[in-house]
Write a protein that holds these residues in place. Structure first.
Motif, PDB file in Angstrom:
ATOM      1  N   ARG B  15     -21.622   9.618  10.808  1.00 20.70           N
ATOM      2  CA  ARG B  15     -22.394  10.569  10.930  1.00 20.70           C
ATOM      3  C   ARG B  15     -23.067  11.160   9.378  1.00 20.70           C
ATOM      4  O   ARG B  15     -23.979  11.308   9.187  1.00 20.70           O
ATOM      5  CB  ARG B  15     -21.661  12.040  11.227  1.00 20.70           C
ATOM      6  CG  ARG B  15     -22.407  13.137  11.390  1.00 20.70           C
ATOM      7  CD  ARG B  15     -23.493  12.976  12.441  1.00 20.70           C
ATOM      8  NE  ARG B  15     -24.117  14.448  12.397  1.00 20.70           N
ATOM      9  CZ  ARG B  15     -25.536  14.497  12.474  1.00 20.70           C
ATOM     10  NH1 ARG B  15     -26.202  13.444  12.541  1.00 20.70           N
ATOM     11  NH2 ARG B  15     -26.029  15.693  12.423  1.00 20.70           N
ATOM     12  N   TRP B  16     -21.885  10.701   8.467  1.00 21.09           N
ATOM     13  CA  TRP B  16     -22.544  11.044   7.096  1.00 21.09           C
ATOM     14  C   TRP B  16     -23.649  10.119   6.565  1.00 21.09           C
ATOM     15  O   TRP B  16     -24.461  10.498   6.110  1.00 21.09           O
ATOM     16  CB  TRP B  16     -20.917  10.698   6.146  1.00 21.09           C
ATOM     17  CG  TRP B  16     -21.111  11.037   4.969  1.00 21.09           C
ATOM     18  CD1 TRP B  16     -22.121  12.189   4.413  1.00 21.09           C
ATOM     19  CD2 TRP B  16     -20.293  10.849   3.535  1.00 21.09           C
ATOM     20  NE1 TRP B  16     -21.714  12.423   2.958  1.00 21.09           N
ATOM     21  CE2 TRP B  16     -20.711  11.504   2.464  1.00 21.09           C
ATOM     22  CE3 TRP B  16     -19.405   9.735   3.354  1.00 21.09           C
ATOM     23  CZ2 TRP B  16     -20.223  11.256   1.459  1.00 21.09           C
ATOM     24  CZ3 TRP B  16     -18.822   9.606   2.196  1.00 21.09           C
ATOM     25  CH2 TRP B  16     -19.233  10.255   1.064  1.00 21.09           C
ATOM     26  N   VAL B  17     -23.318   8.639   6.959  1.00 21.46           N
ATOM     27  CA  VAL B  17     -24.593   7.649   6.674  1.00 21.46           C
ATOM     28  C   VAL B  17     -25.708   8.171   7.283  1.00 21.46           C
ATOM     29  O   VAL B  17     -26.767   8.251   6.496  1.00 21.46           O
ATOM     30  CB  VAL B  17     -23.902   6.355   7.078  1.00 21.46           C
ATOM     31  CG1 VAL B  17     -25.302   5.407   6.932  1.00 21.46           C
ATOM     32  CG2 VAL B  17     -22.827   5.827   6.270  1.00 21.46           C
ATOM     33  N   GLU B  18     -25.780   8.672   8.460  1.00 20.74           N
ATOM     34  CA  GLU B  18     -26.962   9.091   9.122  1.00 20.74           C
ATOM     35  C   GLU B  18     -27.437  10.175   8.618  1.00 20.74           C
ATOM     36  O   GLU B  18     -28.831  10.094   8.233  1.00 20.74           O
ATOM     37  CB  GLU B  18     -26.458   9.471  10.668  1.00 20.74           C
ATOM     38  CG  GLU B  18     -27.462   9.609  11.602  1.00 20.74           C
ATOM     39  CD  GLU B  18     -26.812  10.005  13.080  1.00 20.74           C
ATOM     40  OE1 GLU B  18     -27.220  11.138  13.533  1.00 20.74           O
ATOM     41  OE2 GLU B  18     -26.038   9.278  13.340  1.00 20.74           O
ATOM     42  N   LEU B  19     -26.606  11.160   8.144  1.00 22.61           N
ATOM     43  CA  LEU B  19     -27.167  12.676   7.485  1.00 22.61           C
ATOM     44  C   LEU B  19     -27.933  12.125   6.054  1.00 22.61           C
ATOM     45  O   LEU B  19     -28.891  12.565   5.686  1.00 22.61           O
ATOM     46  CB  LEU B  19     -26.159  13.428   7.150  1.00 22.61           C
ATOM     47  CG  LEU B  19     -25.601  14.260   8.497  1.00 22.61           C
ATOM     48  CD1 LEU B  19     -24.451  14.988   8.130  1.00 22.61           C
ATOM     49  CD2 LEU B  19     -26.748  15.384   8.874  1.00 22.61           C
ATOM     50  N   VAL B  20     -27.263  11.259   5.304  1.00 22.76           N
ATOM     51  CA  VAL B  20     -27.627  10.883   3.991  1.00 22.76           C
ATOM     52  C   VAL B  20     -28.857   9.930   4.052  1.00 22.76           C
ATOM     53  O   VAL B  20     -29.797  10.209   3.151  1.00 22.76           O
ATOM     54  CB  VAL B  20     -26.421  10.027   3.150  1.00 22.76           C
ATOM     55  CG1 VAL B  20     -27.118   9.668   1.689  1.00 22.76           C
ATOM     56  CG2 VAL B  20     -25.362  11.128   2.782  1.00 22.76           C
ATOM     57  N   THR B  21     -28.822   9.175   4.986  1.00 20.41           N
ATOM     58  CA  THR B  21     -30.046   8.335   5.201  1.00 20.41           C
ATOM     59  C   THR B  21     -31.076   9.097   5.432  1.00 20.41           C
ATOM     60  O   THR B  21     -32.432   8.821   4.805  1.00 20.41           O
ATOM     61  CB  THR B  21     -30.119   7.319   6.332  1.00 20.41           C
ATOM     62  OG1 THR B  21     -28.606   6.753   6.155  1.00 20.41           O
ATOM     63  CG2 THR B  21     -30.823   6.051   6.164  1.00 20.41           C
ATOM     64  N   GLU B  22     -31.117  10.042   6.435  1.00 15.60           N
ATOM     65  CA  GLU B  22     -32.203  10.890   6.542  1.00 15.60           C
ATOM     66  C   GLU B  22     -32.680  11.553   5.411  1.00 15.60           C
ATOM     67  O   GLU B  22     -33.934  11.772   5.087  1.00 15.60           O
ATOM     68  CB  GLU B  22     -31.697  11.998   7.532  1.00 15.60           C
ATOM     69  CG  GLU B  22     -32.434  12.639   8.617  1.00 15.60           C
ATOM     70  CD  GLU B  22     -31.703  13.498   9.671  1.00 15.60           C
ATOM     71  OE1 GLU B  22     -31.516  14.609   9.413  1.00 15.60           O
ATOM     72  OE2 GLU B  22     -31.101  12.723  10.486  1.00 15.60           O
ATOM     73  N   VAL B  33     -27.070   2.505   1.825  1.00 11.96           N
ATOM     74  CA  VAL B  33     -26.488   3.805   1.891  1.00 11.96           C
ATOM     75  C   VAL B  33     -25.073   3.549   2.653  1.00 11.96           C
ATOM     76  O   VAL B  33     -23.908   4.079   2.104  1.00 11.96           O
ATOM     77  CB  VAL B  33     -27.159   4.936   3.015  1.00 11.96           C
ATOM     78  CG1 VAL B  33     -26.257   6.174   2.937  1.00 11.96           C
ATOM     79  CG2 VAL B  33     -28.351   5.018   2.434  1.00 11.96           C
ATOM     80  N   ARG B  34     -24.867   2.935   3.513  1.00 12.00           N
ATOM     81  CA  ARG B  34     -23.489   2.463   4.062  1.00 12.00           C
ATOM     82  C   ARG B  34     -22.625   2.010   3.160  1.00 12.00           C
ATOM     83  O   ARG B  34     -21.368   2.589   3.215  1.00 12.00           O
ATOM     84  CB  ARG B  34     -23.676   1.863   5.450  1.00 12.00           C
ATOM     85  CG  ARG B  34     -22.384   1.414   6.145  1.00 12.00           C
ATOM     86  CD  ARG B  34     -22.457   0.691   7.251  1.00 12.00           C
ATOM     87  NE  ARG B  34     -23.046   1.451   8.491  1.00 12.00           N
ATOM     88  CZ  ARG B  34     -22.444   2.479   9.039  1.00 12.00           C
ATOM     89  NH1 ARG B  34     -21.413   2.627   9.097  1.00 12.00           N
ATOM     90  NH2 ARG B  34     -23.099   3.176  10.105  1.00 12.00           N
ATOM     91  N   SER B  35     -22.941   0.875   2.405  1.00  5.92           N
ATOM     92  CA  SER B  35     -22.094   0.339   1.600  1.00  5.92           C
ATOM     93  C   SER B  35     -21.622   1.297   0.450  1.00  5.92           C
ATOM     94  O   SER B  35     -20.546   1.276   0.080  1.00  5.92           O
ATOM     95  CB  SER B  35     -22.815  -0.927   1.024  1.00  5.92           C
ATOM     96  OG  SER B  35     -23.617  -0.623   0.015  1.00  5.92           O
ATOM     97  N   GLU B  36     -22.857   2.083   0.134  1.00  8.30           N
ATOM     98  CA  GLU B  36     -22.325   3.099  -1.023  1.00  8.30           C
ATOM     99  C   GLU B  36     -21.299   4.268  -0.503  1.00  8.30           C
ATOM    100  O   GLU B  36     -20.255   4.341  -1.239  1.00  8.30           O
ATOM    101  CB  GLU B  36     -23.675   3.874  -1.449  1.00  8.30           C
ATOM    102  CG  GLU B  36     -23.468   4.136  -2.850  1.00  8.30           C
ATOM    103  CD  GLU B  36     -25.031   4.656  -3.333  1.00  8.30           C
ATOM    104  OE1 GLU B  36     -25.905   4.016  -3.851  1.00  8.30           O
ATOM    105  OE2 GLU B  36     -25.449   5.775  -2.695  1.00  8.30           O
ATOM    106  N   LEU B  37     -21.702   4.725   0.558  1.00 14.47           N
ATOM    107  CA  LEU B  37     -20.741   5.796   1.235  1.00 14.47           C
ATOM    108  C   LEU B  37     -19.204   5.210   1.543  1.00 14.47           C
ATOM    109  O   LEU B  37     -18.291   5.939   1.536  1.00 14.47           O
ATOM    110  CB  LEU B  37     -21.496   6.565   2.271  1.00 14.47           C
ATOM    111  CG  LEU B  37     -22.686   7.134   1.835  1.00 14.47           C
ATOM    112  CD1 LEU B  37     -23.122   8.051   3.006  1.00 14.47           C
ATOM    113  CD2 LEU B  37     -22.449   8.101   0.512  1.00 14.47           C
ATOM    114  N   TYR B  41     -16.089   6.896   0.628  1.00 19.52           N
ATOM    115  CA  TYR B  41     -15.257   7.431   1.855  1.00 19.52           C
ATOM    116  C   TYR B  41     -13.763   7.099   1.211  1.00 19.52           C
ATOM    117  O   TYR B  41     -12.931   7.857   1.612  1.00 19.52           O
ATOM    118  CB  TYR B  41     -15.652   6.823   3.260  1.00 19.52           C
ATOM    119  CG  TYR B  41     -15.147   7.803   4.161  1.00 19.52           C
ATOM    120  CD1 TYR B  41     -15.796   8.839   4.737  1.00 19.52           C
ATOM    121  CD2 TYR B  41     -14.213   7.136   4.907  1.00 19.52           C
ATOM    122  CE1 TYR B  41     -15.271   9.500   5.831  1.00 19.52           C
ATOM    123  CE2 TYR B  41     -13.652   7.810   5.970  1.00 19.52           C
ATOM    124  CZ  TYR B  41     -14.117   9.011   6.605  1.00 19.52           C
ATOM    125  OH  TYR B  41     -13.503   9.674   7.524  1.00 19.52           O
ATOM    126  N   GLY B  42     -13.703   5.648   1.075  1.00 26.60           N
ATOM    127  CA  GLY B  42     -12.360   5.369   0.801  1.00 26.60           C
ATOM    128  C   GLY B  42     -11.555   6.089  -0.107  1.00 26.60           C
ATOM    129  O   GLY B  42     -10.497   6.239  -0.228  1.00 26.60           O
TER     130      GLY B  42
END
Lengths: 120, 269
Positions: B15-22, B33-37, B41-42
């Protein structure tokens, strides 16, 4: 106290300042120079300051004094090789070196004196 | 809260990736975005489990890196900060509402922590932008003060743009240094590109000319347009015995004459 050598080249005297100037040195130089002009009958004085990187208002005024003094003895003064930083400092100090002629290097200074003397 | 982050990792992160990509409006792909987040997240997870540990420091460093690179890529402050704040929303949507008051208090704490991180991001972002501006100002200063050789013994200094103390200082130093290095007897300062001349600019020009004169070179100022001539006269600025010419060509001709050069046309020779 260090002494600044005064060399005779043809009709001119060459003063090459290679050391940091102290007020006493400057006074001594003015006296020596006046003596030398009279003794040699020189028609021009070239002061080379290409090695000087620090000046103050006292030294700035020295050039004007030497020029005025030499003119009384019928010798023209040219200051050569002034570094950019020195020029900027003198301008910031508000000194315009009235009555002093300047040239970029020794060669141009000699040429300037030669041409202004003409064949007098 | 760290338990929730671990157990519902995929849902929250997704959901976070989705919001940020938007929020990036297509400037970054979902993969980027996913690799960054995922890395962030970790780190967030680690920092929550062990608040005093080294992970908290790593998290801040990673955030600082991200906001610096965003600032350089031209993202707006909101777009940068939203990337962090979006995590709150992602977590909130994944709360199942079973924890009662304890979970609520927990979420408030978590929210405060994220806010703090967001503000840190913001600060780094602002610093990075300031750095960019400072770099550009410096580059501009270097770009805008060329000194060119027009002829043997004649230098040209085309000035373009507003003259201020800092610029004049650079121009003055560069020009005087080149005069000394090349043994040039003339320098032509062309002010065609200077939009306005006031008493301050005139003062700077006069100082430059005086300094050059002390070194044994002569300065000619050219490119004084009619309006500028009018302003200078109206302001009562004295240029004294400084040679001024209306065009660069006139100034060059003057300097060549002074150096004892003569231009002949082909038929004269």
């Amino acid at each position: 106290m260090q002494q600044i050598p005064i060399l005779k080249i043809g009709r001119f005297l060459l003063v090459s300042i290679q050391i940091d100037l102290q007020d006493q040195t400057v006074v001594a130089l003015q006296e020596d120079l006046a003596d030398s002009i009279v003794k040699t009958g020189a028609r021009g004085v070239i002061i080379d300051i290409s090695a000087v990187d620090i000046v103050d208002s006292y030294i700035g005024r020295m050039f004007s004094t030497i020029a005025a003094m030499s003119r009384l003895m019928d010798a023209e003064t040219v200051v050569v090789g002034m570094r950019p930083a020195v020029a900027i400092t003198l301008v910031e100090l508000g000194l315009s070196l009235d009555g002093v002629r300047t040239a970029l290097d020794l060669e141009q200074g000699m040429r300037l004196l030669e041409s202004s003397l003409g064949d007098r | 809260m760290s338990h929730l982050l671990r157990s519902r990792r995929d849902a929250v992160l997704g959901r976070w990736v989705e919001l940020v990509t938007e929020g990036t409006r297509g400037r970054m792909t979902e993969g980027e975005v996913r690799s960054e987040l995922t890395e962030l997240y970790g780190l967030v997870e680690g920092a929550l489990t062990d608040p005093g540990g080294t992970t908290a420091g790593e998290l801040r460093a990673a955030l600082a890196d991200i906001s610096r690179s965003r600032a350089r890529q031209g993202f707006s402050p909101t777009e940068t900060a939203v990337a962090v704040f979006a995590l709150k929303r992602a977590v909130h949507e994944n709360l199942d509402g079973t924890g009662g008051d304890a979970a609520y208090a927990d979420f408030i704490d978590f929210s405060a922590y994220i806010d703090e991180l967001g503000l840190a991001t913001f600060e780094t972002y602002a610093n990075a932008r300031e750095q960019v501006i400072a770099d550009q100002a410096e580059q501009l200063l270097e770009l805008s003060t060329p000194v060119v050789k027009l002829w043997d013994g004649i230098l040209g200094v085309p000035l373009v743009g507003t003259l201020d103390s800092a610029r004049t200082q650079v121009v003055m130093e560069t020009m005087l240094q080149l005069l000394a290095d090349t043994g040039s007897r003339y320098a032509v300062i062309d002010i065609t590109g200077v939009p306005a001349v006031d008493t301050e600019v005139a003062q700077h020009l006069l100082k430059t000319v005086m300094a050059a004169r002390l070194m044994g070179a002569e300065c000619v100022i050219s490119g004084i347009r009619p309006q500028i001539a009018h302003t200078i006269a109206a302001l009562g600025i004295e240029f004294g015995d400084i040679v001024t010419k209306s065009s660069l060509a006139d100034a060059l001709a003057y300097a060549m004459r002074g150096s004892g050069l003569r231009v002949l046309s082909g038929t004269d020779a």
